[in-house]
Design a protein around this motif. Structure first.
Motif, PDB file in Angstrom:
ATOM      1  N   ASP A 298      10.410 -15.954 -35.244  1.00  0.00           N
ATOM      2  CA  ASP A 298      10.945 -16.761 -36.252  1.00  0.00           C
ATOM      3  C   ASP A 298      11.550 -15.921 -37.188  1.00  0.00           C
ATOM      4  O   ASP A 298      12.205 -16.267 -38.518  1.00  0.00           O
ATOM      5  CB  ASP A 298      10.115 -17.640 -36.742  1.00  0.00           C
ATOM      6  N   ARG A 299      11.624 -14.517 -37.231  1.00  0.00           N
ATOM      7  CA  ARG A 299      12.350 -13.572 -38.239  1.00  0.00           C
ATOM      8  C   ARG A 299      11.587 -13.657 -39.580  1.00  0.00           C
ATOM      9  O   ARG A 299      12.445 -13.816 -40.569  1.00  0.00           O
ATOM     10  CB  ARG A 299      13.701 -13.855 -38.205  1.00  0.00           C
ATOM     11  N   ARG A 300      10.440 -13.816 -39.531  1.00  0.00           N
ATOM     12  CA  ARG A 300       9.587 -13.916 -40.862  1.00  0.00           C
ATOM     13  C   ARG A 300       8.886 -12.666 -40.744  1.00  0.00           C
ATOM     14  O   ARG A 300       7.561 -12.738 -40.951  1.00  0.00           O
ATOM     15  CB  ARG A 300       8.733 -15.182 -40.963  1.00  0.00           C
ATOM     16  N   ARG A 301       9.291 -11.434 -41.099  1.00  0.00           N
ATOM     17  CA  ARG A 301       8.873 -10.178 -41.009  1.00  0.00           C
ATOM     18  C   ARG A 301       7.880 -10.029 -42.157  1.00  0.00           C
ATOM     19  O   ARG A 301       6.769  -9.419 -42.102  1.00  0.00           O
ATOM     20  CB  ARG A 301       9.718  -9.119 -40.953  1.00  0.00           C
ATOM     21  N   ARG A 302       8.365 -10.329 -43.435  1.00  0.00           N
ATOM     22  CA  ARG A 302       7.588 -10.147 -44.624  1.00  0.00           C
ATOM     23  C   ARG A 302       6.261 -11.031 -44.763  1.00  0.00           C
ATOM     24  O   ARG A 302       5.115 -10.390 -45.441  1.00  0.00           O
ATOM     25  CB  ARG A 302       8.462 -10.798 -45.751  1.00  0.00           C
ATOM     26  N   HIS A 303       5.794 -11.935 -43.705  1.00  0.00           N
ATOM     27  CA  HIS A 303       4.656 -12.410 -43.881  1.00  0.00           C
ATOM     28  C   HIS A 303       3.571 -11.451 -43.129  1.00  0.00           C
ATOM     29  O   HIS A 303       2.713 -11.927 -43.084  1.00  0.00           O
ATOM     30  CB  HIS A 303       4.863 -13.818 -43.042  1.00  0.00           C
ATOM     31  N   LEU A 304       4.084 -10.552 -42.167  1.00  0.00           N
ATOM     32  CA  LEU A 304       3.256  -9.533 -41.764  1.00  0.00           C
ATOM     33  C   LEU A 304       2.653  -8.725 -42.717  1.00  0.00           C
ATOM     34  O   LEU A 304       1.459  -7.599 -42.179  1.00  0.00           O
ATOM     35  CB  LEU A 304       3.902  -9.042 -40.642  1.00  0.00           C
ATOM     36  N   LEU A 305       3.222  -8.371 -44.064  1.00  0.00           N
ATOM     37  CA  LEU A 305       2.563  -7.610 -44.772  1.00  0.00           C
ATOM     38  C   LEU A 305       1.133  -7.800 -45.253  1.00  0.00           C
ATOM     39  O   LEU A 305       0.523  -6.689 -45.256  1.00  0.00           O
ATOM     40  CB  LEU A 305       3.346  -7.574 -46.235  1.00  0.00           C
ATOM     41  N   ARG A 306       0.688  -8.806 -45.718  1.00  0.00           N
ATOM     42  CA  ARG A 306      -0.621  -8.751 -45.973  1.00  0.00           C
ATOM     43  C   ARG A 306      -1.701  -8.938 -44.927  1.00  0.00           C
ATOM     44  O   ARG A 306      -2.614  -8.178 -45.043  1.00  0.00           O
ATOM     45  CB  ARG A 306      -0.707 -10.414 -46.676  1.00  0.00           C
ATOM     46  N   PRO A 307      -1.561  -9.374 -43.538  1.00  0.00           N
ATOM     47  CA  PRO A 307      -2.534  -9.009 -42.713  1.00  0.00           C
ATOM     48  C   PRO A 307      -2.383  -7.610 -41.968  1.00  0.00           C
ATOM     49  O   PRO A 307      -3.796  -7.195 -41.921  1.00  0.00           O
ATOM     50  CB  PRO A 307      -1.872 -10.113 -41.272  1.00  0.00           C
ATOM     51  N   VAL A 308      -1.354  -6.989 -42.179  1.00  0.00           N
ATOM     52  CA  VAL A 308      -1.451  -5.621 -41.639  1.00  0.00           C
ATOM     53  C   VAL A 308      -1.955  -4.738 -42.577  1.00  0.00           C
ATOM     54  O   VAL A 308      -2.881  -3.852 -42.393  1.00  0.00           O
ATOM     55  CB  VAL A 308       0.054  -5.278 -41.317  1.00  0.00           C
ATOM     56  N   ALA A 309      -1.739  -5.070 -43.779  1.00  0.00           N
ATOM     57  CA  ALA A 309      -2.492  -4.448 -44.971  1.00  0.00           C
ATOM     58  C   ALA A 309      -4.049  -4.437 -44.967  1.00  0.00           C
ATOM     59  O   ALA A 309      -5.032  -3.653 -45.244  1.00  0.00           O
ATOM     60  CB  ALA A 309      -2.095  -4.791 -46.451  1.00  0.00           C
ATOM     61  N   ALA A 310      -4.388  -5.764 -44.525  1.00  0.00           N
ATOM     62  CA  ALA A 310      -6.043  -6.046 -44.420  1.00  0.00           C
ATOM     63  C   ALA A 310      -6.442  -5.059 -43.373  1.00  0.00           C
ATOM     64  O   ALA A 310      -7.586  -4.701 -43.442  1.00  0.00           O
ATOM     65  CB  ALA A 310      -6.018  -7.445 -44.233  1.00  0.00           C
ATOM     66  N   LEU A 311      -5.882  -5.339 -42.211  1.00  0.00           N
ATOM     67  CA  LEU A 311      -6.315  -4.321 -41.154  1.00  0.00           C
ATOM     68  C   LEU A 311      -6.580  -2.831 -41.508  1.00  0.00           C
ATOM     69  O   LEU A 311      -7.539  -2.268 -41.102  1.00  0.00           O
ATOM     70  CB  LEU A 311      -5.420  -4.565 -39.904  1.00  0.00           C
ATOM     71  N   THR A 312      -5.239  -2.336 -42.190  1.00  0.00           N
ATOM     72  CA  THR A 312      -5.245  -0.874 -42.499  1.00  0.00           C
ATOM     73  C   THR A 312      -6.524  -0.823 -43.380  1.00  0.00           C
ATOM     74  O   THR A 312      -7.344   0.194 -43.283  1.00  0.00           O
ATOM     75  CB  THR A 312      -4.177  -0.604 -43.308  1.00  0.00           C
ATOM     76  N   LYS A 313      -7.071  -1.858 -44.418  1.00  0.00           N
ATOM     77  CA  LYS A 313      -8.062  -1.646 -45.274  1.00  0.00           C
ATOM     78  C   LYS A 313      -9.265  -1.660 -44.506  1.00  0.00           C
ATOM     79  O   LYS A 313     -10.373  -0.754 -44.904  1.00  0.00           O
ATOM     80  CB  LYS A 313      -8.125  -2.666 -46.296  1.00  0.00           C
ATOM     81  N   ALA A 314      -9.728  -2.425 -43.541  1.00  0.00           N
ATOM     82  CA  ALA A 314     -10.524  -2.864 -42.796  1.00  0.00           C
ATOM     83  C   ALA A 314     -11.074  -1.403 -41.948  1.00  0.00           C
ATOM     84  O   ALA A 314     -11.864  -1.189 -41.534  1.00  0.00           O
ATOM     85  CB  ALA A 314     -10.687  -3.935 -41.899  1.00  0.00           C
ATOM     86  N   GLU A 315      -9.984  -0.680 -41.617  1.00  0.00           N
ATOM     87  CA  GLU A 315     -10.002   0.577 -40.691  1.00  0.00           C
ATOM     88  C   GLU A 315     -10.594   1.697 -41.581  1.00  0.00           C
ATOM     89  O   GLU A 315     -11.272   2.621 -41.031  1.00  0.00           O
ATOM     90  CB  GLU A 315      -8.678   0.990 -40.317  1.00  0.00           C
ATOM     91  N   GLY A 316     -10.548   1.653 -43.105  1.00  0.00           N
ATOM     92  CA  GLY A 316     -11.132   2.692 -43.509  1.00  0.00           C
ATOM     93  C   GLY A 316     -10.260   3.560 -43.973  1.00  0.00           C
ATOM     94  O   GLY A 316      -9.123   3.824 -43.443  1.00  0.00           O
ATOM     95  N   PRO A 317     -10.564   4.684 -45.019  1.00  0.00           N
ATOM     96  CA  PRO A 317      -9.684   5.683 -45.222  1.00  0.00           C
ATOM     97  C   PRO A 317      -9.866   6.691 -44.405  1.00  0.00           C
ATOM     98  O   PRO A 317     -10.477   7.889 -44.583  1.00  0.00           O
ATOM     99  CB  PRO A 317     -10.331   6.091 -46.711  1.00  0.00           C
ATOM    100  N   THR A 318      -9.114   6.823 -43.223  1.00  0.00           N
ATOM    101  CA  THR A 318      -8.833   7.871 -42.082  1.00  0.00           C
ATOM    102  C   THR A 318      -7.682   8.189 -41.930  1.00  0.00           C
ATOM    103  O   THR A 318      -6.663   7.373 -42.218  1.00  0.00           O
ATOM    104  CB  THR A 318      -9.688   7.252 -40.938  1.00  0.00           C
TER     105      THR A 318
END
Length: 703
Positions: free
Chosen positions: A409-429
């Protein structure tokens, strides 16, 4: 266990094969322990310990010579008798969606002349099964009675698909563990006309070419609130039932009060109650039920009855640490004066895999079989009508594949928060730096992959699942694995190559079969919901307490429909479920929630499962010493025993997959050793399903 069963014949009567007269004479085939709702030529029975108010049969006056018109609703339905009559009159014209729109959880059966319509639910918690029989079609809300009726054998291919791809409807199809017994998909209805059958959907299908208009988030959440309130209200306004008093109270026991003696006998408390785990789903139901306004006869319009307090049950596992925060949140919520809080403390006797040697035979296998004793101890302290928060995660949360829907649906900006949450859950690696790009590429790949290509790719990778199982150690790994049209289940790594090859053939056949394709995220989310609802249905049977009813409002049709109207951009946000339920409670006038409310507790659940596996390891090793799954060619016993031993020692193996294997083996053993059948009469089947405990031999695939 409660179910309904009926059939539709070609002729006006089955004659000597299965005729049932209205007067009760001439019965040659009928279910054991049943009550007849209507008779020939297309009879319908209710079987089991149904309450009087759970069976409602409505008929409308018709002109002389006009077809008979009647409606049977079985379960908890919030519709009035007048609404049922209006619905029946509308159904005479062929409309049936409105029969599934009333509050509650129920099964509706409509008979208009010789045409019978049986509507299943949207989630799959109340499925409908059917099978050809005696020149017509028999249907039921349980598969085992139909398997007994046709003397069915096991469908080993379906069991293989259930273990290899449990959340892939294309692999499971419309089959069941019994050969010849078919399942009506969720959101569909079974229509019978003089023996012939038709399966049709009653929900509108969204277009793939044009994106659906995005609903306003505020109005969408209000719709969820209204649906959830009506679902809870339907349970509260239903008649109250006192539990049966048998076995009798043994009288005074030193150190035990009446409530303690009742809990020891395993009977529920009269009235209504709810789980209170400190999480968002169960707490929402408990707070709504305790403070729902507008009920007749309540003090100041609040509460569950005239001075009645809601029984809130919290389960406290003494074998693990880390649940202190959840227990504290439950205590803060239970400070509400309209709640009566009961804490059920249990040790090793309530761990997963406890008491595997006991338990009833369920309709089908499900992972909840290994948790039955744990849930039974909690529910035995509950009420005759007990609310549970099952299904909230599948109904409200976003499946990772919905990220692909946003890209479509071309709503790329809505991916920012979930992707950021996955990055945070991955830890500082160092690996976490590449998570955003990796997830975006996987979502874009899925958005550009057609349904047929996706299934063919999954079919090609499935035979190697037992050698190259993906590593799901982190949330990012799990999300990446879920960004696919189909993925192997956690138990696939322990199946034999022959079993995986047969499931692969099923996927290849499904890929070329014409179907109404949905968006990948929506399709995967519905499949996950169907899997969760089926597991809850089996849990109800495995942990059943006599005179108790479990209510899961999140699986009701109107709640599922309201949740599907939530915009995807709202679903994919981190903590979306807790935020939605917080707004639901706020709209109902409940604002004071404890700090940390809605915090997930998956880590604690994993630790408890591993502890239970370690404690029950001797019993599990004995269970897989000579497993029936190995006789069927699905697993190798030594491979499973090795995995059980490794998991108990702390090796990071998928515990869900081991639970799938253990529950399926347990179900098979209970099935082949069962006695008796569901039918009686002079023309009843001579043997039960899977008679003699024979497991069909595995057929060899031809190259």
């Amino acid at each position: 266990m409660r179910w309904l069963v009926g059939w539709s014949s070609i002729a006006a009567s089955f004659g000597t094969v299965g005729a049932v007269g209205n007067g009760g004479e001439g019965r040659t085939v009928h279910p054991v322990g049943s009550q007849l709702l209507w008779g020939d030529p297309d009879p319908l029975w209710a079987v089991g310990d149904w309450r009087p108010d759970e069976i409602r049969v409505i008929g409308v006056a018709t002109p002389e010579g006009a077809p008979t018109a009647r409606l049977a609703v079985l379960g908890c339905c919030g519709a009035t008798d007048e609404q049922l009559r209006v619905g029946l009159l509308s159904a005479r014209g062929g409309a049936m969606r409105h029969l599934t729109a009333w509050p509650g959880s129920y099964t509706a059966v409509v008979q208009i002349g010789r045409r019978i319509t049986v509507a299943g639910d949207l989630a799959g918690a109340r499925p409908v099964f059917h099978t050809p029989w005696a020149g017509g079609t028999a249907y039921a809300t349980a598969a085992l009675p139909l398997a007994d009726l046709i003397e069915a054998q096991l469908d080993i291919g379906h069991l293989a698909a259930l273990l290899a791809c449990p959340e892939t409807p294309e692999a499971l199809g419309d089959g069941t563990p019994y050969e010849g017994v078919r399942r009506v998909p969720p959101g569909h209805a079974l229509i019978l006309r003089e023996g012939s059958r038709e399966i049709t959907g009653y929900e509108a299908v969204a277009s793939l070419a044009v994106a659906a208009p995005q609903a306003d988030p505020v109005h969408a959440v209000e719709g969820v609130r209204d649906a959830l309130v009506e679902a809870v209200r339907a349970r509260l306004t239903a008649p109250r039932h006192a539990p049966e008093t048998m076995p009798q109270d043994p009288g005074p026991v030193p150190g035990m009060g009446p409530a303690d003696r009742r809990a020891a006998r395993g009977g529920p408390v009269a009235g209504i109650g709810a789980d209170l785990s400190g999480g968002s789903a169960s707490a929402t139901l408990a707070l709504l039920a305790s403070g729902l306004p507008g009920l007749p006869g309540t003090l100041l319009g609040h509460g569950t009855g005239a001075g009645e307090r809601l029984l809130a049950v919290t389960f406290n596992d003494l074998t693990t640490r880390g649940n202190e925060g959840e227990m504290e949140r439950a205590r803060v919520i239970a400070a509400n004066p309209r709640l009566h809080h009961v804490v059920v403390a249990a040790g090793e006797e309530a761990l997963p895999y406890a008491s595997l040697e006991t338990g009833p035979l369920t309709d089908e296998p499900a992972p909840s079989l290994v948790l039955a004793e744990r849930h039974r101890r909690r529910l035995s302290a509950g009420s005759a009508d007990h609310l549970v928060g099952t299904g909230a995660r599948q109904v409200l949360d976003a499946h990772p594949a919905r990220l692909a829907d946003l890209l479509m649906d071309r709503r790329r900006r809505h991916l920012l928060r979930p992707v950021a949450a996955l990055t945070k859950a991955e830890g500082p690696t160092a690996h976490s730096l590449f998570v955003p790009l990796t997830v975006y590429r996987a979502a874009r790949r899925l958005a550009r992959t057609s349904y047929r290509t996706g299934l063919e790719s999954a079919a090609g990778l499935l035979p190697d699942a037992n050698r190259h199982a993906p590593d799901l150690a982190t949330p990012a790994d799990a999300s990446l694995a879920a960004l696919a049209w189909s993925r192997p289940g956690p138990a696939a790594r322990w199946l034999t190559g022959e079993a995986l090859a047969e499931v692969s053939v099923r996927l290849q056949e499904a890929a070329i079969r014409p179907t109404s394709v949905q968006r990948p995220g929506e399709a995967r989310a519905r499949a996950a919901l169907a899997r969760g609802a089926a597991d809850h249905r089996i849990l109800e049977q495995a942990a059943e307490i006599r005179s108790q009813r479990l209510h899961a409002p999140f699986l009701d049709n109107q709640v599922v429909r309201a949740a599907r109207a939530l915009p995807e951009s709202l679903r994919v946000q981190p903590g979306a479920r807790a935020a939605i339920l917080r707004r639901v409670l706020g709209g109902a006038g409940i604002h004071d929630l404890p700090p940390g409310w809605g915090t997930p507790s998956q880590a604690t659940s994993t630790a408890v499962t591993r502890t239970g596996l370690r404690t029950a390891l001797p019993e599990l090793m004995a269970l897989f010493d000579a497993p029936l799954l190995a006789d069927a060619g699905l697993v190798e016993a030594r491979v499973v025993r090795k995995a059980l031993r490794a998991a108990s020692e702390g090796e990071p193996l998928p515990l869900d997959g081991l639970a799938d294997l253990a529950s399926t083996e347990l179900w098979l053993r209970r099935l082949v050793t069962r006695r008796g059948t569901c039918w009686t009469g002079t023309a009843a089947p001579r043997q039960r399903a899977v008679a003699g405990g024979v497991i069909p031999a595995r057929r060899t695939l031809q190259p």
